[in-house]
Structure formats: C-alpha cells, structure tokens
Design a protein around this motif. Structure first.
Motif, PDB file in Angstrom:
ATOM      1  N   ILE A 228      14.201 -13.340  -4.773  1.00  0.00           N
ATOM      2  CA  ILE A 228      12.902 -12.937  -5.313  1.00  0.00           C
ATOM      3  C   ILE A 228      12.426 -11.714  -4.532  1.00  0.00           C
ATOM      4  O   ILE A 228      12.899 -11.454  -3.428  1.00  0.00           O
ATOM      5  CB  ILE A 228      11.842 -14.063  -5.208  1.00  0.00           C
ATOM      6  N   ILE A 229      11.515 -10.985  -5.139  1.00  0.00           N
ATOM      7  CA  ILE A 229      10.836  -9.884  -4.454  1.00  0.00           C
ATOM      8  C   ILE A 229       9.359 -10.255  -4.402  1.00  0.00           C
ATOM      9  O   ILE A 229       8.753 -10.577  -5.425  1.00  0.00           O
ATOM     10  CB  ILE A 229      11.044  -8.538  -5.175  1.00  0.00           C
ATOM     11  N   ILE A 230       8.821 -10.234  -3.197  1.00  0.00           N
ATOM     12  CA  ILE A 230       7.399 -10.495  -3.010  1.00  0.00           C
ATOM     13  C   ILE A 230       6.748  -9.162  -2.689  1.00  0.00           C
ATOM     14  O   ILE A 230       7.213  -8.423  -1.829  1.00  0.00           O
ATOM     15  CB  ILE A 230       7.124 -11.490  -1.855  1.00  0.00           C
ATOM     16  N   GLU A 231       5.686  -8.862  -3.421  1.00  0.00           N
ATOM     17  CA  GLU A 231       4.935  -7.635  -3.170  1.00  0.00           C
ATOM     18  C   GLU A 231       3.532  -8.028  -2.724  1.00  0.00           C
ATOM     19  O   GLU A 231       2.870  -8.841  -3.377  1.00  0.00           O
ATOM     20  CB  GLU A 231       4.869  -6.776  -4.424  1.00  0.00           C
ATOM     21  N   GLY A 232       3.118  -7.477  -1.605  1.00  0.00           N
ATOM     22  CA  GLY A 232       1.785  -7.737  -1.077  1.00  0.00           C
ATOM     23  C   GLY A 232       1.030  -6.434  -0.910  1.00  0.00           C
ATOM     24  O   GLY A 232       1.609  -5.417  -0.535  1.00  0.00           O
ATOM     25  N   GLU A 233      -0.249  -6.474  -1.205  1.00  0.00           N
ATOM     26  CA  GLU A 233      -1.098  -5.285  -1.069  1.00  0.00           C
ATOM     27  C   GLU A 233      -2.391  -5.689  -0.371  1.00  0.00           C
ATOM     28  O   GLU A 233      -2.994  -6.700  -0.716  1.00  0.00           O
ATOM     29  CB  GLU A 233      -1.399  -4.716  -2.452  1.00  0.00           C
ATOM     30  N   LEU A 234      -2.771  -4.921   0.626  1.00  0.00           N
ATOM     31  CA  LEU A 234      -4.005  -5.150   1.372  1.00  0.00           C
ATOM     32  C   LEU A 234      -4.877  -3.911   1.231  1.00  0.00           C
ATOM     33  O   LEU A 234      -4.401  -2.786   1.433  1.00  0.00           O
ATOM     34  CB  LEU A 234      -3.677  -5.397   2.851  1.00  0.00           C
ATOM     35  N   ILE A 235      -6.140  -4.119   0.862  1.00  0.00           N
ATOM     36  CA  ILE A 235      -7.102  -3.011   0.752  1.00  0.00           C
ATOM     37  C   ILE A 235      -8.370  -3.397   1.505  1.00  0.00           C
ATOM     38  O   ILE A 235      -9.037  -4.367   1.155  1.00  0.00           O
ATOM     39  CB  ILE A 235      -7.436  -2.683  -0.722  1.00  0.00           C
ATOM     40  N   ASP A 236      -8.673  -2.653   2.558  1.00  0.00           N
ATOM     41  CA  ASP A 236      -9.920  -2.795   3.310  1.00  0.00           C
ATOM     42  C   ASP A 236     -10.872  -1.706   2.857  1.00  0.00           C
ATOM     43  O   ASP A 236     -10.496  -0.522   2.818  1.00  0.00           O
ATOM     44  CB  ASP A 236      -9.681  -2.608   4.820  1.00  0.00           C
ATOM     45  N   ASN A 237     -12.103  -2.093   2.550  1.00  0.00           N
ATOM     46  CA  ASN A 237     -13.086  -1.146   2.035  1.00  0.00           C
ATOM     47  C   ASN A 237     -14.385  -1.291   2.827  1.00  0.00           C
ATOM     48  O   ASN A 237     -15.004  -2.354   2.819  1.00  0.00           O
ATOM     49  CB  ASN A 237     -13.326  -1.427   0.545  1.00  0.00           C
ATOM     50  N   ASN A 238     -14.777  -0.231   3.540  1.00  0.00           N
ATOM     51  CA  ASN A 238     -16.087  -0.207   4.186  1.00  0.00           C
ATOM     52  C   ASN A 238     -17.118   0.148   3.121  1.00  0.00           C
ATOM     53  O   ASN A 238     -16.984   1.166   2.434  1.00  0.00           O
ATOM     54  CB  ASN A 238     -16.134   0.834   5.308  1.00  0.00           C
ATOM     55  N   LEU A 239     -18.141  -0.667   2.987  1.00  0.00           N
ATOM     56  CA  LEU A 239     -19.148  -0.469   1.947  1.00  0.00           C
ATOM     57  C   LEU A 239     -20.377   0.282   2.443  1.00  0.00           C
ATOM     58  O   LEU A 239     -21.272   0.582   1.655  1.00  0.00           O
ATOM     59  CB  LEU A 239     -19.561  -1.834   1.373  1.00  0.00           C
ATOM     60  N   VAL A 240     -20.407   0.572   3.730  1.00  0.00           N
ATOM     61  CA  VAL A 240     -21.535   1.294   4.331  1.00  0.00           C
ATOM     62  C   VAL A 240     -20.990   2.422   5.207  1.00  0.00           C
ATOM     63  O   VAL A 240     -19.833   2.403   5.611  1.00  0.00           O
ATOM     64  CB  VAL A 240     -22.421   0.350   5.185  1.00  0.00           C
ATOM     65  N   GLU A 241     -21.819   3.390   5.479  1.00  0.00           N
ATOM     66  CA  GLU A 241     -21.430   4.449   6.401  1.00  0.00           C
ATOM     67  C   GLU A 241     -21.313   3.862   7.803  1.00  0.00           C
ATOM     68  O   GLU A 241     -22.117   3.024   8.210  1.00  0.00           O
ATOM     69  CB  GLU A 241     -22.481   5.559   6.378  1.00  0.00           C
ATOM     70  N   VAL A 242     -20.285   4.277   8.537  1.00  0.00           N
ATOM     71  CA  VAL A 242     -20.068   3.788   9.902  1.00  0.00           C
ATOM     72  C   VAL A 242     -19.898   4.977  10.849  1.00  0.00           C
ATOM     73  O   VAL A 242     -19.654   6.101  10.419  1.00  0.00           O
ATOM     74  CB  VAL A 242     -18.836   2.850   9.990  1.00  0.00           C
TER      75      VAL A 242
END
Length: 186
Positions: free
Chosen positions: A29-43
């Motif tokens: 099998i092929i497992i595909e994983g995707e991670l997306i981190d999103n800052n919702l405010v100015e830092v």
C-alpha cells in the motif's frame, strides 16, 4: 458539560492532517500524509519581524508499505511551505525509516530515528500519525478478500496487531477470543 467553550477567545492556529491509503503492486500500500499548520493571527518572530497570518508548515509524506508485515519499503517527503530554507534539507532524513516495521514500538522507533536534530519535528509527528493509517489501510486492503479466503499468515498477523489495542480487542475479551478461534480451529 462544555465548560471550556465559554473560556475560548480568538482562534489562533489550526493544524490539519489528512491521511489516505492507496492500493499498490506486490501486496503493498501507499500511505500519503499531509500536514498543514496555519497561523490565524499576526505573530512576531524571535528576530522581531512581523509575520502575517497564513500557512507556516505544509508537508507531505508518502510511504510504500508491505510484506513482511507492514515494513516501510520506500519513503519520500515534500515541503511546499516551511518557515526556513534549511527545513527542506530534512526531507532526506525520511530515508532513515526505510526498513522499519509498523508494529508495537513504531512511534518510539521513529522518534529515536528522526527526533530532535536528526530531522524535523513536524515530519516526525506526521509520520507517527501515519502508522495508525497504515494499519487501517492495510486492513482495508486485505478485507476486500472474504475472511475465510485470507491466508492464515495474514489472519495471525492481524490478530497479533489488534491484541490489546483497545477495550474491544483486549486479549481476554469476547471479540479477540472469537478472532483467535478463526485461526486456531483448523
């Protein structure tokens, strides 16, 4: 009770993880994983620079997994978005997991192999999460065949992997006992 809901203020950050499993040749099998981190405010960055809201990490891992057991046969990573140019170098570290089996102790093995300065904490986190997907995905692949026609080797391996993974599959429970009968009654 939803006591904590009343304490929430502005949403600051989200992390989305998407996992998918695909059938592949050679009983793999092929497992595909995707991670997306999103800052919702100015830092503010540590160097004093302002950083507008937006995606800070966007990473993908693909694993080829198959016999014997759930062994990682190949691994690759992409980083469409990362905070530092240096981060991209850590994609190569993923090759160190080739040959590792996804079984009890997998998370600890990944941390030992890729954790800290050996790799990227975000790729490590995603890879650990992908271990559970590999088990579910492979089970789905094998379950396309009626249970009675599955090879005993697979049945025994699946039962071993499921032992004590949750309350239902505790080794002294009725569901686990019933599964054991299916391979020991021959």
């Amino acid at each position: 009770m939803r006591v904590l809901d009343s304490k929430k203020k502005d949403k600051l950050h989200t992390r989305k993880i998407n996992l998918s499993t695909y059938d592949a040749d050679d009983n793999c099998i092929i497992i595909e994983g995707e991670l997306i981190d999103n800052n919702l405010v100015e830092v503010m960055r540590m160097n004093g620079e302002e950083k507008k809201p937006g995606i800070i990490h966007h990473m993908r891992i693909r694993l080829l997994v198959g016999p014997p057991g759930l062994t990682i046969k190949d691994a690759e990573a992409e980083m469409p978005n990362c905070p530092h140019e240096e981060c991209i170098e850590t994609r190569k570290s993923l090759k160190k997991v080739i040959g590792i089996s996804i079984e009890s102790g997998f998370s600890e093995n990944v941390i030992k192999t890729l954790g800290g300065s050996n790799g990227c904490s975000h790729l490590t986190s995603l890879l650990i999460t992908m271990g559970a997907e590999a088990v579910q995905g492979y089970f789905c692949k094998m379950s396309r065949t009626p249970y009675q026609r599955m090879p005993d080797e697979y049945k025994k391996s699946a039962i071993k992997r499921m032992a004590n993974t949750c309350y239902v599959y505790r080794d002294d429970g009725p569901s686990y006992t019933e599964m054991m009968k299916s391979v020991t009654s021959k």
